[in-house]
Design an enzyme around this catalytic site. Structure first.
Site, PDB file in Angstrom:
ATOM      1  NE  ARG A  56      -3.237   0.147   3.008  1.00 13.62           N
ATOM      2  CZ  ARG A  56      -2.751   0.048   4.256  1.00 13.62           C
ATOM      3  NH1 ARG A  56      -2.008   1.007   4.771  1.00 13.62           N
ATOM      4  NH2 ARG A  56      -3.006  -1.011   4.982  1.00 13.62           N
ATOM      5  CE1 TYR A  82     -13.798  14.801 -15.496  1.00 13.52           C
ATOM      6  CE2 TYR A  82     -13.732  14.397 -13.137  1.00 13.52           C
ATOM      7  CZ  TYR A  82     -13.886  13.929 -14.429  1.00 13.52           C
ATOM      8  OH  TYR A  82     -14.141  12.604 -14.638  1.00 13.52           O
ATOM      9  CG  ASP A 131      -7.156  18.892 -12.787  1.00 15.43           C
ATOM     10  OD1 ASP A 131      -6.398  18.438 -13.668  1.00 15.43           O
ATOM     11  OD2 ASP A 131      -8.197  18.316 -12.422  1.00 15.43           O
ATOM     12  CE  LYS A 134      -9.695  11.552 -17.733  1.00 16.47           C
ATOM     13  NZ  LYS A 134     -10.100  12.705 -16.955  1.00 16.47           N
TER      14      LYS A 134
HETATM   15  C1  LIG Z   1     -10.712  12.937 -15.667  1.00 20.05           C
HETATM   16  C2  LIG Z   1     -10.403  14.133 -14.862  1.00 20.05           C
HETATM   17  C3  LIG Z   1     -10.338  14.069 -13.470  1.00 20.05           C
HETATM   18  C4  LIG Z   1     -10.635  12.787 -12.715  1.00 20.05           C
HETATM   19  O1  LIG Z   1      -9.701  11.804 -13.000  1.00 20.05           O
HETATM   20  P1  LIG Z   1     -10.009  10.201 -12.940  1.00 20.05           P
HETATM   21  O2  LIG Z   1      -8.721   9.604 -13.317  1.00 20.05           O
HETATM   22  O3  LIG Z   1     -11.115   9.945 -13.910  1.00 20.05           O
HETATM   23  O4  LIG Z   1     -10.438   9.899 -11.547  1.00 20.05           O
HETATM   24  C5  LIG Z   1      -9.994  15.216 -12.786  1.00 20.05           C
HETATM   25  N1  LIG Z   1      -9.758  16.376 -13.423  1.00 20.05           N
HETATM   26  C6  LIG Z   1      -9.827  16.482 -14.775  1.00 20.05           C
HETATM   27  C7  LIG Z   1      -9.565  17.781 -15.416  1.00 20.05           C
HETATM   28  C8  LIG Z   1     -10.156  15.364 -15.528  1.00 20.05           C
HETATM   29  O5  LIG Z   1     -10.248  15.468 -16.854  1.00 20.05           O
END
Ligand SMILES: *Cc1c(COP(=O)(O)O)cnc(C)c1O
Length: 389
Positions: free
Chosen positions: A50, A102, A175, A200
């Site tokens: 973990r 988001y 982010d 992504k």
């Molecule tokens: C997809 C996304 C998230 C969340 O990420 P996950 O990997 O799906 O949990 C957060 N912020 C942005 C800008 C995103 O595109």
């Protein structure tokens, strides 16, 4: 390896030296939950999965280098990474967040943190005077933004916002999922914490879920590791290995995403059925200064005048795409098309959503790295689905 080396060199080599015991050129996938200790009270730096895993550590070293941080902490998803940051807050604390956010982060703030007395104030971060009034009134612990934002691809001045945040004793959280570390490094512009959905662009192949937080302050890194080990939102070793495999080609992929997206944005801008095109390349000097490429995301709205049923027109367009897949997510090699109002932003109440510009005719493209001509042809064919006025 020093940060002075170029992005692609670091993406391929940092944290990824040949394995000392076997010479394996690529970091091995360590599938183990526990580590045998040679004697009581002594271990080799690894105790339990973990907390410790060599494959995950390789990914973290690479991510820290690419975002110019001192450390990175990998989580099971972008949401787990975002949640770990929000766990720094106490009841009574306030977050100031960008209005364009988001949908999942909005849901986390509203449905999980607000009931625990962490309040979020949403603000157009492009208006510094109004933001400053809010900072004076609310004294937030954190300002939270995405740049480019989702889904309207607004670009915020990270340098200016980090100065403002620090003036009021708040952390600036960026982010950086949409830009990726190839296009911008928020920590170098003054941000305190960078969060990624590595699902992504960093993973890049739509085959793995993951997240990470990167910081310069070693104390913040330690606190995040403590939260991860205690709350348990750890990234699995196979996910770390896949993400590391994707990460190596981020730079070349992003160049192709960006070249394709620029062509599609220009094509959409000239199309008679299209109203507004949202694209970082059209956002002016801040984007030009802050970003290396404008990335692979383009959003647009359909013209509604002459349409008796805008939602029917949206459906007709979405159903005609052949190369773009209708799907959630973004940042993979394959092109995706999405409808924010019913997909990524369905968790935001309708009135709120429309007020923020996420109207029903908004369509979001994650432009992949296929051949540009095929993508342009596909967009053209899809837009033929709009009924002629
Ligand atoms: C997809 C996304 C998230 C969340 O990420 P996950 O990997 O799906 O949990 C957060 N912020 C942005 C800008 C995103 O595109």
């Amino acid at each position: 390896m020093p940060n002075q080396q170029g992005f692609n060199t670091r993406a391929i080599h940092v944290g990824q030296a040949p394995d000392p015991t076997t010479g394996a050129t690529v970091p091995p996938l360590y599938l183990t939950s526990t580590y045998t200790q040679p004697e009581l009270g002594r271990h080799q730096g690894y105790e339990y999965g973990r907390n410790d895993n060599p494959t995950r550590q390789a990914l973290e070293e690479a991510l820290a280098s690419l975002e110019l941080g001192t450390g990175a902490v990998a989580f099971a998803s972008g949401m787990a990474a975002s949640d770990a940051i929000l766990r720094f807050l106490d009841p009574g604390d306030v977050v100031v967040a960008a209005e364009d956010l988001y949908g999942g982060v909005y849901r986390l703030l509203e449905r999980v943190y607000r009931p625990h007395h962490v309040r979020t104030v949403y603000q157009d971060l492009g208006r510094p005077a109004e933001l400053e009034a809010t900072l004076q009134r609310e004294r937030p612990r954190m300002i939270w933004l995405e740049s480019p934002s989702n889904p309207l691809l607004q670009v915020f001045d990270i340098t200016q916002l980090s100065q403002l945040a620090h003036q009021y004793g708040a952390w600036l959280v960026v982010d950086n999922t949409f830009a990726s570390p190839y296009n911008q490094n928020p920590l170098a512009l003054g941000a305190d914490l960078v969060v990624h959905s590595t699902t992504k662009y960093i993973g890049g192949h739509s085959d793995v879920i993951g997240g990470a937080v990167i910081a310069r302050d070693p104390d913040l890194i330690e606190r995040l590791k403590f939260i991860r080990n205690t709350a348990g939102g750890t990234l699995g070793p196979f996910e770390a290995w896949l993400t590391l495999r994707g990460l190596k080609t981020l730079g070349v992929r992003m160049e192709q995403h960006a070249a394709n997206a620029a062509k599609i944005a220009d094509f959409l801008s000239a199309h008679p059925a299209v109203d507004t095109v949202y694209y970082p390349g059209y956002r002016g000097p801040v984007a030009e200064r802050q970003m290396r490429t404008y990335g692979g995301m383009v959003s647009f709205t359909l013209k509604t005048d002459g349409l008796s049923d805008p939602m029917a027109a949206v459906k007709a367009v979405l159903n005609r795409f052949q190369v773009f897949s209708l799907a959630e997510s973004l940042g993979g090699v394959e092109s995706l098309v999405g409808h924010p109002a019913t997909m990524t932003h369905a968790a935001v109440p309708a009135d709120d959503r429309r007020r923020r510009g996420v109207v029903d005719t908004l369509i979001r493209l994650s432009v992949g790295i296929e051949d540009a001509d095929d993508l342009l042809q596909d967009v053209d064919t899809a837009l033929d689905g709009v009924p002629k006025a």
